[in-house]
Design a protein around this motif. Structure first.
Motif, PDB file in Angstrom:
ATOM      1  N   GLY A  37       0.867  -1.291   0.040  1.00 25.41           N
ATOM      2  CA  GLY A  37       0.104  -0.095  -0.145  1.00 25.41           C
ATOM      3  C   GLY A  37       0.683   1.191  -0.082  1.00 25.41           C
ATOM      4  N   SER A  38       2.098   1.342  -0.062  1.00 25.33           N
ATOM      5  CA  SER A  38       2.900   2.239  -0.057  1.00 25.33           C
ATOM      6  C   SER A  38       2.571   3.315  -1.287  1.00 25.33           C
ATOM      7  CB  SER A  38       4.534   2.184  -0.182  1.00 25.33           C
ATOM      8  OG  SER A  38       4.917   1.555  -1.263  1.00 25.33           O
ATOM      9  N   ILE A  39       2.795   4.429  -1.103  1.00 25.32           N
ATOM     10  CA  ILE A  39       2.447   5.453  -2.148  1.00 25.32           C
ATOM     11  C   ILE A  39       3.543   6.353  -2.469  1.00 25.32           C
ATOM     12  CG2 ILE A  39       1.036   7.343  -2.911  1.00 25.32           C
ATOM     13  CD1 ILE A  39      -1.109   6.298  -0.778  1.00 25.32           C
ATOM     14  N   GLU A  40       3.956   6.438  -3.653  1.00 29.27           N
ATOM     15  CA  GLU A  40       5.189   7.461  -4.015  1.00 29.27           C
ATOM     16  C   GLU A  40       4.774   8.076  -5.082  1.00 29.27           C
ATOM     17  OE1 GLU A  40       8.809   6.078  -5.381  1.00 29.27           O
ATOM     18  OE2 GLU A  40       8.140   4.084  -4.794  1.00 29.27           O
ATOM     19  N   ALA A  41       5.285   9.635  -5.206  1.00 31.88           N
ATOM     20  CA  ALA A  41       5.064  10.440  -6.326  1.00 31.88           C
ATOM     21  C   ALA A  41       6.037   9.901  -7.440  1.00 31.88           C
ATOM     22  CB  ALA A  41       5.218  11.874  -5.876  1.00 31.88           C
ATOM     23  N   VAL A  42       5.381   9.962  -8.649  1.00 28.36           N
ATOM     24  CA  VAL A  42       6.463   9.713 -10.099  1.00 28.36           C
ATOM     25  C   VAL A  42       6.949  11.072  -9.944  1.00 28.36           C
ATOM     26  CG1 VAL A  42       6.135   9.086 -12.209  1.00 28.36           C
ATOM     27  CG2 VAL A  42       4.700   7.765 -10.507  1.00 28.36           C
ATOM     28  N   GLN A  43       8.270  10.922 -10.521  1.00 23.64           N
ATOM     29  CA  GLN A  43       9.356  11.894 -10.713  1.00 23.64           C
ATOM     30  C   GLN A  43       9.079  12.425 -12.185  1.00 23.64           C
ATOM     31  OE1 GLN A  43      10.302  13.564  -8.266  1.00 23.64           O
ATOM     32  NE2 GLN A  43       9.866  11.918  -6.741  1.00 23.64           N
ATOM     33  N   ALA A  44       8.847  11.366 -13.067  1.00 23.73           N
ATOM     34  CA  ALA A  44       9.027  11.807 -14.392  1.00 23.73           C
ATOM     35  C   ALA A  44       7.754  12.873 -14.666  1.00 23.73           C
ATOM     36  CB  ALA A  44       8.856  10.613 -15.414  1.00 23.73           C
ATOM     37  N   PRO A  45       8.148  13.742 -15.846  1.00 20.18           N
ATOM     38  CA  PRO A  45       7.037  14.468 -16.133  1.00 20.18           C
ATOM     39  C   PRO A  45       5.682  13.774 -16.622  1.00 20.18           C
ATOM     40  CG  PRO A  45       8.695  14.484 -17.809  1.00 20.18           C
ATOM     41  CD  PRO A  45       9.109  13.754 -16.835  1.00 20.18           C
ATOM     42  N   CYS A  46       4.552  14.161 -16.291  1.00 24.20           N
ATOM     43  CA  CYS A  46       3.367  13.772 -16.693  1.00 24.20           C
ATOM     44  C   CYS A  46       2.954  13.861 -18.417  1.00 24.20           C
ATOM     45  CB  CYS A  46       2.076  14.422 -15.916  1.00 24.20           C
ATOM     46  SG  CYS A  46       0.485  13.674 -16.334  1.00 24.20           S
ATOM     47  N   PRO A  47       2.715  12.660 -18.797  1.00 26.43           N
ATOM     48  CA  PRO A  47       2.345  12.676 -20.111  1.00 26.43           C
ATOM     49  C   PRO A  47       0.999  12.858 -20.723  1.00 26.43           C
ATOM     50  CG  PRO A  47       2.720  10.456 -19.315  1.00 26.43           C
ATOM     51  CD  PRO A  47       2.707  11.534 -18.346  1.00 26.43           C
ATOM     52  N   VAL A  48       0.232  13.286 -19.966  1.00 25.62           N
ATOM     53  CA  VAL A  48      -1.248  13.372 -20.164  1.00 25.62           C
ATOM     54  C   VAL A  48      -1.629  14.497 -20.378  1.00 25.62           C
ATOM     55  CG1 VAL A  48      -3.482  13.105 -19.043  1.00 25.62           C
ATOM     56  CG2 VAL A  48      -1.622  11.497 -18.673  1.00 25.62           C
ATOM     57  N   HIS A  49      -1.047  15.982 -20.386  1.00 24.68           N
ATOM     58  CA  HIS A  49      -1.604  17.176 -20.554  1.00 24.68           C
ATOM     59  C   HIS A  49      -2.072  17.244 -22.186  1.00 24.68           C
ATOM     60  CE1 HIS A  49       0.824  17.995 -16.651  1.00 24.68           C
ATOM     61  NE2 HIS A  49      -0.322  18.852 -16.612  1.00 24.68           N
ATOM     62  N   GLN A  50      -1.354  16.796 -22.982  1.00 24.18           N
ATOM     63  CA  GLN A  50      -1.788  16.932 -24.360  1.00 24.18           C
ATOM     64  C   GLN A  50      -3.239  16.415 -24.434  1.00 24.18           C
ATOM     65  OE1 GLN A  50      -0.355  18.175 -27.231  1.00 24.18           O
ATOM     66  NE2 GLN A  50      -2.071  17.344 -28.398  1.00 24.18           N
ATOM     67  N   LEU A  51      -3.451  15.158 -23.988  1.00 29.11           N
ATOM     68  CA  LEU A  51      -4.841  14.657 -24.230  1.00 29.11           C
ATOM     69  C   LEU A  51      -5.611  15.204 -23.238  1.00 29.11           C
ATOM     70  CD1 LEU A  51      -6.557  12.236 -24.957  1.00 29.11           C
ATOM     71  CD2 LEU A  51      -5.587  10.883 -23.089  1.00 29.11           C
ATOM     72  N   GLU A  52      -5.165  15.831 -22.297  1.00 27.64           N
ATOM     73  CA  GLU A  52      -6.297  16.715 -21.612  1.00 27.64           C
ATOM     74  C   GLU A  52      -6.767  17.892 -22.054  1.00 27.64           C
ATOM     75  OE1 GLU A  52      -5.678  16.938 -17.026  1.00 27.64           O
ATOM     76  OE2 GLU A  52      -6.215  18.995 -17.285  1.00 27.64           O
ATOM     77  N   GLU A  53      -5.981  18.595 -22.977  1.00 23.84           N
ATOM     78  CA  GLU A  53      -6.254  19.679 -23.625  1.00 23.84           C
ATOM     79  C   GLU A  53      -7.397  19.072 -24.775  1.00 23.84           C
ATOM     80  OE1 GLU A  53      -5.847  22.520 -23.158  1.00 23.84           O
ATOM     81  OE2 GLU A  53      -4.565  21.842 -21.506  1.00 23.84           O
ATOM     82  N   GLU A  54      -6.995  18.049 -25.550  1.00 28.70           N
ATOM     83  CA  GLU A  54      -7.868  17.611 -26.578  1.00 28.70           C
ATOM     84  C   GLU A  54      -9.296  17.287 -26.132  1.00 28.70           C
ATOM     85  OE1 GLU A  54      -6.315  14.211 -28.473  1.00 28.70           O
ATOM     86  OE2 GLU A  54      -4.335  15.243 -28.675  1.00 28.70           O
ATOM     87  N   ILE A  55      -9.103  16.641 -24.676  1.00 23.19           N
ATOM     88  CA  ILE A  55     -10.426  16.409 -24.265  1.00 23.19           C
ATOM     89  C   ILE A  55     -11.215  17.502 -23.887  1.00 23.19           C
ATOM     90  CG2 ILE A  55     -11.655  15.339 -22.111  1.00 23.19           C
ATOM     91  CD1 ILE A  55      -9.604  13.336 -22.158  1.00 23.19           C
ATOM     92  N   ARG A  56     -10.752  18.543 -23.229  1.00 23.38           N
ATOM     93  CA  ARG A  56     -11.143  19.899 -23.008  1.00 23.38           C
ATOM     94  C   ARG A  56     -11.847  20.613 -24.159  1.00 23.38           C
ATOM     95  NH1 ARG A  56      -9.151  22.495 -18.877  1.00 23.38           N
ATOM     96  NH2 ARG A  56      -6.950  21.883 -19.299  1.00 23.38           N
ATOM     97  N   ALA A  57     -11.151  20.297 -25.460  1.00 21.84           N
ATOM     98  CA  ALA A  57     -11.469  20.993 -26.643  1.00 21.84           C
ATOM     99  C   ALA A  57     -12.592  20.237 -27.282  1.00 21.84           C
ATOM    100  CB  ALA A  57     -10.486  21.106 -27.635  1.00 21.84           C
ATOM    101  N   ASN A  58     -12.711  18.938 -27.187  1.00 23.17           N
ATOM    102  CA  ASN A  58     -13.670  18.234 -27.850  1.00 23.17           C
ATOM    103  C   ASN A  58     -14.809  17.759 -27.127  1.00 23.17           C
ATOM    104  OD1 ASN A  58     -11.657  17.936 -30.004  1.00 23.17           O
ATOM    105  ND2 ASN A  58     -10.985  15.950 -29.311  1.00 23.17           N
TER     106      ASN A  58
END
Lengths: 142, 142
Positions: free
Chosen positions: B101-122
């Motif tokens: 159950g341990s939880i850690e933050a992922v260091q790498a940059p989040c790859p989802v912003h592009q898709l989020e923009e598309e969803i926002r627009a569409n």
DNA sequence: GTAATTGCAAATACTTTGCCACGTA
DNA sequence: TACGTGGCAAAGTATTTGCAATTAC
């Protein structure tokens, strides 16, 4: 007439050692027909299952299915857990309305696989999978 | 000595009309210090808050803070809800062990912003944000 | 025949609320 | 002073379990 996806899923259940009960079939058909994640309460109350079996049975069935990788328990945001059918080779992300709670699958391809590979390689985590959900207010609610 | 992130968060609380109480400060400091999402039970039982106030108080505080966008309630996978401090301009994805159950933050940059923009627009959804979690068995548990 | 599965009811876990006292602005 | 907050205790909602009866294999 049982859909082929469900028939294959039943085969996977049998291969996992589960017995083919009426409740199992109806549960899988219900999940498949709905096409979206469902809560225990929704499932147990659905037409196919309401008269078929107890909520505790549905609960234990879901538990067993989840432990064999046949359904997946999702977090989402409600107090209740959601369950969705896992079909090999398919993956869904979800778009959830923070107003009415509606849930729909995102059609666009998932942009996370690359990062998932990196995490697998860099952290040594096993059996890695991910869950991606978008939350927002749908046009009807806005 | 209160960290500057917390001080700024308190300012946001004041601007939102919340009163500056001891419980508020301790809650924000606790969330900030832990650096990861925490449950209501964890928060209410933590050293800074255990003797400070009731669990119901922490609950209502979190509720208020969430409604003002100062903390976010996360689904994750446990039965209990998790809460995390929202800091403007920061975003975290999480890597969660299905064993311990341990939880850690992922260091790498989040790859989802592009898709989020598309969803926002569409789709016309408003106030869109996303949650991305990776689940797997950590090296210790495997 | 035997072990997995089920129903019913009871127990847990976590969350949420009512009501009145209290403290901040 | 006035209204947001807090404490305590009770209620609500969803999940989980015990055990005897049943059913698939």
């Amino acid at each position: 007439m049982i859909p082929s996806v469900v028939r294959q899923t039943i085969d996977r259940c049998r291969a996992a050692g589960l017995r083919r009960t009426k409740a199992l079939e109806e549960l899988l058909v219900t999940l498949h027909e709905s096409g979206r994640p469902m809560t225990l309460a929704e499932l147990a109350g659905s037409p196919r299952l309401a008269d078929q079996c107890d909520k505790a049975t549905v609960f234990r069935l879901l538990q067993r299915l989840a432990s064999h990788g046949i359904v997946r328990r999702l977090g989402l945001h409600e107090r209740a857990a959601y369950f969705t059918l896992l079909v090999p080779g398919k993956h869904s992300d979800y778009l959830i309305c923070t107003g009415c709670g509606s849930i729909e699958a995102v059609q666009a391809p998932c942009p996370v696989h690359q990062l998932e590979e990196e995490i697998r390689a860099n952290t040594g985590y096993r059996n890695l999978y991910h869950e991606l959900e978008f939350f927002g207010l749908c046009p009807q609610c806005a």
